[in-house]
Scaffold this active site. Structure first.
Site, PDB file in Angstrom:
ATOM      1  N   ASN A 106     107.126 -30.849  10.934  1.00 25.57           N
ATOM      2  CA  ASN A 106     105.976 -31.430  10.249  1.00 25.57           C
ATOM      3  C   ASN A 106     104.810 -30.431  10.117  1.00 25.57           C
ATOM      4  OD1 ASN A 106     104.312 -33.421   8.958  1.00 25.57           O
ATOM      5  ND2 ASN A 106     105.621 -34.945   9.891  1.00 25.57           N
ATOM      6  N   ARG A 107     103.636 -30.927   9.758  1.00 29.03           N
ATOM      7  CA  ARG A 107     102.540 -30.028   9.334  1.00 29.03           C
ATOM      8  C   ARG A 107     101.550 -29.699  10.441  1.00 29.03           C
ATOM      9  NH1 ARG A 107     104.134 -33.124   5.121  1.00 29.03           N
ATOM     10  NH2 ARG A 107     104.475 -32.011   3.168  1.00 29.03           N
ATOM     11  N   HIS A 132     107.122 -27.363   8.986  1.00 30.34           N
ATOM     12  CA  HIS A 132     108.483 -27.212   9.512  1.00 30.34           C
ATOM     13  C   HIS A 132     108.805 -25.816  10.051  1.00 30.34           C
ATOM     14  CE1 HIS A 132     109.129 -31.206   8.243  1.00 30.34           C
ATOM     15  NE2 HIS A 132     109.624 -31.018   7.044  1.00 30.34           N
ATOM     16  N   HIS A 206     116.447 -33.075  10.242  1.00 29.93           N
ATOM     17  CA  HIS A 206     115.955 -33.458   8.914  1.00 29.93           C
ATOM     18  C   HIS A 206     117.080 -33.983   8.018  1.00 29.93           C
ATOM     19  CE1 HIS A 206     113.192 -33.528   5.576  1.00 29.93           C
ATOM     20  NE2 HIS A 206     112.247 -32.926   6.279  1.00 29.93           N
ATOM     21  N   SER A 207     117.915 -34.871   8.551  1.00 23.54           N
ATOM     22  CA  SER A 207     118.979 -35.446   7.700  1.00 23.54           C
ATOM     23  C   SER A 207     118.394 -36.411   6.683  1.00 23.54           C
ATOM     24  CB  SER A 207     119.999 -36.188   8.572  1.00 23.54           C
ATOM     25  OG  SER A 207     120.770 -35.255   9.284  1.00 23.54           O
ATOM     26  N   TYR A 208     118.919 -36.323   5.459  1.00 24.11           N
ATOM     27  CA  TYR A 208     118.559 -37.274   4.398  1.00 24.11           C
ATOM     28  C   TYR A 208     119.723 -38.262   4.304  1.00 24.11           C
ATOM     29  CZ  TYR A 208     114.989 -34.088   2.433  1.00 24.11           C
ATOM     30  OH  TYR A 208     113.895 -33.287   2.219  1.00 24.11           O
ATOM     31  N   ASP A 276     105.725 -41.083   3.245  1.00 23.16           N
ATOM     32  CA  ASP A 276     105.865 -39.749   3.840  1.00 23.16           C
ATOM     33  C   ASP A 276     104.880 -39.721   5.016  1.00 23.16           C
ATOM     34  OD1 ASP A 276     106.441 -37.160   4.403  1.00 23.16           O
ATOM     35  OD2 ASP A 276     105.876 -36.326   2.451  1.00 23.16           O
ATOM     36  N   GLU A 340     112.634 -38.820  10.772  1.00 23.26           N
ATOM     37  CA  GLU A 340     112.516 -37.624  11.615  1.00 23.26           C
ATOM     38  C   GLU A 340     111.770 -38.000  12.893  1.00 23.26           C
ATOM     39  OE1 GLU A 340     110.694 -34.614   8.836  1.00 23.26           O
ATOM     40  OE2 GLU A 340     111.171 -36.248   7.497  1.00 23.26           O
TER      41      GLU A 340
HETATM   42  C1  BGC Z   1     107.848 -33.988   4.950  1.00 24.07           C
HETATM   43  C2  BGC Z   1     107.738 -33.998   3.458  1.00 24.07           C
HETATM   44  C3  BGC Z   1     108.443 -32.797   2.917  1.00 24.07           C
HETATM   45  C4  BGC Z   1     109.883 -32.863   3.383  1.00 24.07           C
HETATM   46  C5  BGC Z   1     110.688 -31.687   2.929  1.00 24.07           C
HETATM   47  C6  BGC Z   1     109.290 -34.036   5.308  1.00 24.07           C
HETATM   48  O1  BGC Z   1     109.426 -33.979   6.678  1.00 24.07           O
HETATM   49  O2  BGC Z   1     107.146 -35.045   5.526  1.00 24.07           O
HETATM   50  O3  BGC Z   1     106.388 -33.999   3.042  1.00 24.07           O
HETATM   51  O4  BGC Z   1     108.386 -32.751   1.537  1.00 24.07           O
HETATM   52  O5  BGC Z   1     109.926 -32.916   4.766  1.00 24.07           O
HETATM   53  O6  BGC Z   1     110.045 -30.539   3.196  1.00 24.07           O
END
Ligand code: BGC
Length: 377
Positions: A106-107, A132, A206-208, A276, A340
């Site tokens: 995350n940020r 990330h 970071h699985s989708y 998000d 996540e």
């Molecule tokens: C973030 C998103 C980001 C994505 C892919 C997520 O964990 O919250 O804002 O676009 O990851 O980078």
């Protein structure tokens, strides 16, 4: 007497052997194949198979979960995570499909934090912020892989040493991530780390997920066990406020289709382009379900358990159809969802959030379980 002792020994040897055979059949086994070359060396694909036919494929490049194959309510197997068929896709630009995220998931605002009055500057790879782990995070490194024996059979163990000042973070960090699949169809990920200098750490996966296998995820029903979430500014950095979800689009206390409020007129929804956001979990003991996803047409279910205090719920709002994934599938807007598990975003700069500081001599250890099942309703 001699005959009695001899026959007992033979019996013991035979029973031990048959036990071993039975245990082997009950337990998870891991199959290793080559997954191609990366600029850092050859990558492998490790496929974890349990006795129920569930398969989880993981590559040691980025510790990426490349596939999760589970049955639907009619027993039809399908892959429920986004990604690529070969290593080339993962070496190209993609939004962290399936990867281990680190050193900080995350940020971090403006890529800066201070420890003991020393300011550290990280890469700003997301506008003015750090995201990330930076330009080359743990998702883009080759991990040392080993298959080890665990309580439920074979376990994939990955190691990586992140050096002092890598991506701007202080301290040599020794990281170990283990993937274990058990006979209850639970994929457990355990993250461990140690540092030789105080640093910040926040590891996640970071699985989708798309439980239908394709299309958007708007009809998936979600429950998140959280009364609160952390609202963000327009650059997706938390404001520091812990806000109640009641009466907002963020309320998933009761299972709700993700599409119900995703386009509501709401400033937070606008900032995220959908969901998000980080949820402040009501419980995080690894024993209680913190989130549950149900997809009505296939009956597939994922339950999430974690020791982490938060979970980032992301609805693939930045997917725009430019990426072709597995089986030439176009990955469109909102065609995957991420849960996540994590500490909160920008914790190094928010004294009211649980701390992400790791000091020398301390053990970092967190775990998350994704449990797969089917339900008729
Ligand atoms: C973030 C998103 C980001 C994505 C892919 C997520 O964990 O919250 O804002 O676009 O990851 O980078």
């Amino acid at each position: 007497m001699r005959y009695f002792i001899l026959s007992s020994v033979i019996f013991l040897i035979l029973s031990c052997n048959s036990d071993k055979t039975n245990t082997k059949q009950m337990n998870t086994i891991i199959n290793k194949t080559s997954f191609g070359s990366t600029p850092y060396g050859a990558a492998d694909l490790y496929t974890l198979n349990n006795a129920n036919g569930i398969e989880v494929a993981i590559t040691n490049y980025g510790g990426i979960v490349q596939a999760i194959r589970v049955p639907d309510k009619n027993g039809k197997m399908g892959d429920i995570v986004m990604g690529f068929d070969s290593i080339d896709g993962y070496l190209s630009t993609h939004p962290y499909f399936g990867a281990i995220i680190g050193r900080y998931g995350n940020r971090i605002a403006k890529g800066k934090f201070s420890i003991d009055s020393v300011e550290y500057s990280l890469a700003t790879n997301n506008g003015q912020n750090h995201l990330h782990g930076g330009v080359k995070g743990f998702d883009k490194v080759l991990w040392d892989a080993e298959i080890i024996e665990g309580d439920n059979g074979e376990v994939l163990s990955l190691d990586y040493i992140s050096e002092n000042m890598e991506e701007g973070y202080p301290g040599n960090l020794n990281v170990n991530v283990q993937y274990e699949l058990d006979s209850k169809n639970q994929l457990k990920i355990t993250y461990k780390a140690k540092t030789n200098k105080a640093t910040h750490i926040n590891l996640t996966n970071h699985s989708y997920f798309n439980l239908k296998g394709s299309g958007d995820i708007l009809s998936h029903e979600l429950m998140v066990n959280a009364d609160n979430y952390t609202p963000v500014d327009s650059t997706l950095i938390p404001t520091g406020e812990i806000a109640n979800v009641k009466g907002t689009p963020f309320d998933f206390a009761k299972p709700t289709a993700i599409g119900t409020h995703i386009n509501d007129e709401n400033e937070q929804i606008k900032f995220g382009g959908g969901f998000d956001h980080n949820y402040v979990l009501n419980t995080h003991t690894i024993k209680d379900v913190i989130a549950k996803v149900f997809e009505p047409t296939t009956g597939r279910v994922i339950e999430v358990f974690t020791s982490e205090p938060g979970v980032q719920f992301y609805t693939g709002n930045f997917l725009d159809g430019t990426i072709k994934g597995k089986g030439e599938l176009t990955y469109n807007y909102r065609s995957g969802l991420c849960l996540e598990t994590q500490h909160f975003p920008d914790s190094p700069n928010k004294s009211n959030f649980p701390s992400t500081l790791l000091k020398p001599g301390e053990d970092y250890e967190t775990s998350t379980i994704y449990k797969f099942s089917v339900s008729k309703n």
